[in-house]
Design a protein around this motif. Structure first.
Motif, PDB file in Angstrom:
ATOM      1  N   ALA A 173       9.105   3.704 -64.357  1.00 24.35           N
ATOM      2  CA  ALA A 173       7.921   3.786 -65.224  1.00 24.35           C
ATOM      3  C   ALA A 173       7.818   2.544 -66.106  1.00 24.35           C
ATOM      4  O   ALA A 173       6.723   1.987 -66.284  1.00 24.35           O
ATOM      5  CB  ALA A 173       7.990   5.045 -66.084  1.00 24.35           C
ATOM      6  N   VAL A 174       8.942   2.090 -66.646  1.00 23.40           N
ATOM      7  CA  VAL A 174       8.937   0.899 -67.509  1.00 23.40           C
ATOM      8  C   VAL A 174       8.528  -0.337 -66.706  1.00 23.40           C
ATOM      9  O   VAL A 174       7.755  -1.178 -67.181  1.00 23.40           O
ATOM     10  CB  VAL A 174      10.319   0.705 -68.186  1.00 23.40           C
ATOM     11  N   ALA A 175       8.994  -0.414 -65.464  1.00 18.84           N
ATOM     12  CA  ALA A 175       8.581  -1.539 -64.601  1.00 18.84           C
ATOM     13  C   ALA A 175       7.068  -1.515 -64.405  1.00 18.84           C
ATOM     14  O   ALA A 175       6.404  -2.553 -64.454  1.00 18.84           O
ATOM     15  CB  ALA A 175       9.309  -1.471 -63.262  1.00 18.84           C
ATOM     16  N   ALA A 176       6.510  -0.322 -64.215  1.00 18.28           N
ATOM     17  CA  ALA A 176       5.054  -0.203 -64.031  1.00 18.28           C
ATOM     18  C   ALA A 176       4.313  -0.539 -65.323  1.00 18.28           C
ATOM     19  O   ALA A 176       3.261  -1.188 -65.294  1.00 18.28           O
ATOM     20  CB  ALA A 176       4.707   1.204 -63.560  1.00 18.28           C
ATOM     21  N   LEU A 177       4.869  -0.118 -66.456  1.00 24.34           N
ATOM     22  CA  LEU A 177       4.199  -0.345 -67.750  1.00 24.34           C
ATOM     23  C   LEU A 177       4.234  -1.808 -68.172  1.00 24.34           C
ATOM     24  O   LEU A 177       3.315  -2.293 -68.836  1.00 24.34           O
ATOM     25  CB  LEU A 177       4.881   0.498 -68.849  1.00 24.34           C
ATOM     26  N   THR A 178       5.295  -2.499 -67.811  1.00 26.47           N
ATOM     27  CA  THR A 178       5.481  -3.862 -68.332  1.00 26.47           C
ATOM     28  C   THR A 178       5.221  -4.941 -67.281  1.00 26.47           C
ATOM     29  O   THR A 178       5.118  -6.113 -67.630  1.00 26.47           O
ATOM     30  CB  THR A 178       6.914  -4.040 -68.887  1.00 26.47           C
ATOM     31  N   GLY A 179       5.119  -4.542 -66.006  1.00 25.33           N
ATOM     32  CA  GLY A 179       4.891  -5.532 -64.949  1.00 25.33           C
ATOM     33  C   GLY A 179       3.417  -5.646 -64.603  1.00 25.33           C
ATOM     34  O   GLY A 179       2.554  -5.110 -65.297  1.00 25.33           O
ATOM     35  N   ALA A 188       6.811   7.281 -55.199  1.00 25.09           N
ATOM     36  CA  ALA A 188       7.773   8.374 -55.029  1.00 25.09           C
ATOM     37  C   ALA A 188       9.133   7.841 -55.467  1.00 25.09           C
ATOM     38  O   ALA A 188       9.483   6.702 -55.165  1.00 25.09           O
ATOM     39  CB  ALA A 188       7.813   8.788 -53.569  1.00 25.09           C
ATOM     40  N   VAL A 189       9.891   8.660 -56.195  1.00 26.18           N
ATOM     41  CA  VAL A 189      11.188   8.205 -56.709  1.00 26.18           C
ATOM     42  C   VAL A 189      12.246   9.271 -56.420  1.00 26.18           C
ATOM     43  O   VAL A 189      12.096  10.422 -56.843  1.00 26.18           O
ATOM     44  CB  VAL A 189      11.140   7.972 -58.243  1.00 26.18           C
ATOM     45  N   ARG A 258      15.330   0.700 -56.305  1.00 25.63           N
ATOM     46  CA  ARG A 258      15.776  -0.668 -55.992  1.00 25.63           C
ATOM     47  C   ARG A 258      14.586  -1.627 -55.922  1.00 25.63           C
ATOM     48  O   ARG A 258      14.623  -2.727 -56.474  1.00 25.63           O
ATOM     49  CB  ARG A 258      16.558  -0.693 -54.672  1.00 25.63           C
ATOM     50  N   GLN A 259      13.514  -1.179 -55.275  1.00 24.06           N
ATOM     51  CA  GLN A 259      12.359  -2.078 -55.118  1.00 24.06           C
ATOM     52  C   GLN A 259      11.762  -2.482 -56.467  1.00 24.06           C
ATOM     53  O   GLN A 259      11.382  -3.627 -56.666  1.00 24.06           O
ATOM     54  CB  GLN A 259      11.273  -1.406 -54.278  1.00 24.06           C
ATOM     55  N   LEU A 260      11.673  -1.536 -57.406  1.00 25.33           N
ATOM     56  CA  LEU A 260      10.991  -1.852 -58.672  1.00 25.33           C
ATOM     57  C   LEU A 260      11.917  -2.374 -59.764  1.00 25.33           C
ATOM     58  O   LEU A 260      11.460  -3.040 -60.687  1.00 25.33           O
ATOM     59  CB  LEU A 260      10.200  -0.645 -59.187  1.00 25.33           C
ATOM     60  N   THR A 261      13.219  -2.043 -59.662  1.00 16.84           N
ATOM     61  CA  THR A 261      14.114  -2.444 -60.753  1.00 16.84           C
ATOM     62  C   THR A 261      15.184  -3.437 -60.303  1.00 16.84           C
ATOM     63  O   THR A 261      15.867  -4.015 -61.149  1.00 16.84           O
ATOM     64  CB  THR A 261      14.839  -1.221 -61.367  1.00 16.84           C
TER      65      THR A 261
END
Ligand SMILES: NC(=O)c1ccc[n+]([C@@H]2O[C@H](COP(=O)([O-])OP(=O)(O)OC[C@H]3O[C@@H](n4cnc5c(N)ncnc54)[C@H](OP(=O)(O)O)[C@@H]3O)[C@@H](O)[C@H]2O)c1
Length: 285
Positions: A173-179, A188-189, A258-261
């Protein structure tokens, strides 16, 4: 400014903590006292989603929102999405659930989450959906039985689930919020492996350094236990969802963490070691 809701809950708390480590964050909480000392690290607005004035105060000057809702009866997604649209919010990241993308899932909670996602899509606010599998932290509900007699009681002990550490859901979620480039995407996680309740019990036993016994609950006993905590339609939704798990529908692993973080998802052995105190009585959550 980023607004975090649900910051007293499993994922929202982590999202707020991870964001606060990097910059200013605002929290909307209906029970701010439940934030504990963490409340001092953020700007806190007190209020529930039904309180439009509090929502408007919380949304002032906000570019992105992390949204957590869990009421089966209140139109909370609609309330927040409408206020966010009026406030000119540029990105709403919603905590949803993996079952919404699985056609065979038709329990009440999944159906409501599909509706909530639709409401947000139609609000006009650019969105991202974070759709986790079962949280590892749900096993905190085993703490009372473990403390009192060293027994874990749960349904379908041999049914695997690719459960996920809330810290990893939060990191997505943080990757989505800040990227950038996450608008209009649904993620999906899952955790790194599918694991059964019997295997989780064994891993908890190692983390606690004491023997634990697994006792499989029948559906009738599970229903009675759920009805003591939830209204009947919600209890029935949990039982339907558990039945899908028994049939193997929740074992799939995805590589989103792994893909997002850039890091691998934490296994249950790590979650249980990090949360052992919550099962010993030293940490009464
Ligand atoms: N648990 C799982 O295994 C799982 C798996 C996949 C997806 N999900 C999804 O994750 C979401 C949260 O799950 P959960 O039920 O386990 O929640 P949770 O961790 O208990 O968090 C819920 C949060 O929402 C806040 N909240 C609820 N209603 C509110 C309102 N009217 N105004 C302000 N804040 C409000 C709660 O505040 P309070 O502290 O005041 O109650 C709490 O901080 C749900 O949408 C669920 O479908 C859960």
């Amino acid at each position: 400014m980023i607004l975090v809701t649900g910051a007293t809950g499993a994922v929202g708390r982590e999202v707020a903590a991870q964001l606060a480590a990097a910059g200013p964050v605002r929290i909307l909480a209906r029970r701010p006292e439940r934030l504990g000392a963490f409340g001092n690290r953020a700007e806190v607005v007190a209020g529930a989603y039904a309180d439009r004035q509090a929502l408007d105060r919380a949304l002032r000057g906000v570019t992105s929102v992390f949204l957590v809702t869990n009421s089966p009866t209140e139109p909370d997604d609609e309330r927040v999405a409408a206020a966010a649209a009026e406030a000119g919010v540029r990105h709403l990241v919603k905590l949803s659930m993996m079952a919404v993308e699985e056609p065979d899932a038709s329990d009440l909670i999944t159906r409501l989450q599909r509706e909530n996602e639709r409401t947000i899509r139609e609000s006009g606010v650019p969105w991202t959906f974070v759709r986790p599998r079962t949280f590892m932290s749900n096993t905190l509900s085993w703490a009372a039985g473990i403390r009192s007699d060293g027994v874990v009681r749960a349904l379908h002990g041999d049914a695997p689930v690719a459960c996920v550490d809330p810290r990893d859901v939060a990191a997505v979620a943080v990757a989505a919020l800040t990227g950038t480039g996450h608008e209009g995407r649904a993620y999906a996680v899952s955790g790194p492996e599918a694991i059964t309740a019997r295997e989780q019990t064994a891993q908890l036993s190692r983390a606690l350094g004491r023997p634990l016994r697994f006792e499989e609950l029948g559906v009738a006993a599970a229903r009675t236990a759920l009805l003591a905590k939830y209204p009947r339609p919600v209890a029935e939704a949990f039982l339907e969802s558990a039945e899908r798990q028994r049939a193997g529908a929740k074992a799939g692993v995805v590589s989103t963490v792994r893909q997002l973080t850039g890091r691998s998802a934490r296994p249950y052995s790590v979650w249980s070691a990090d949360h052992a105190d919550a099962f010993t009585g030293r940490d009464d959550r």
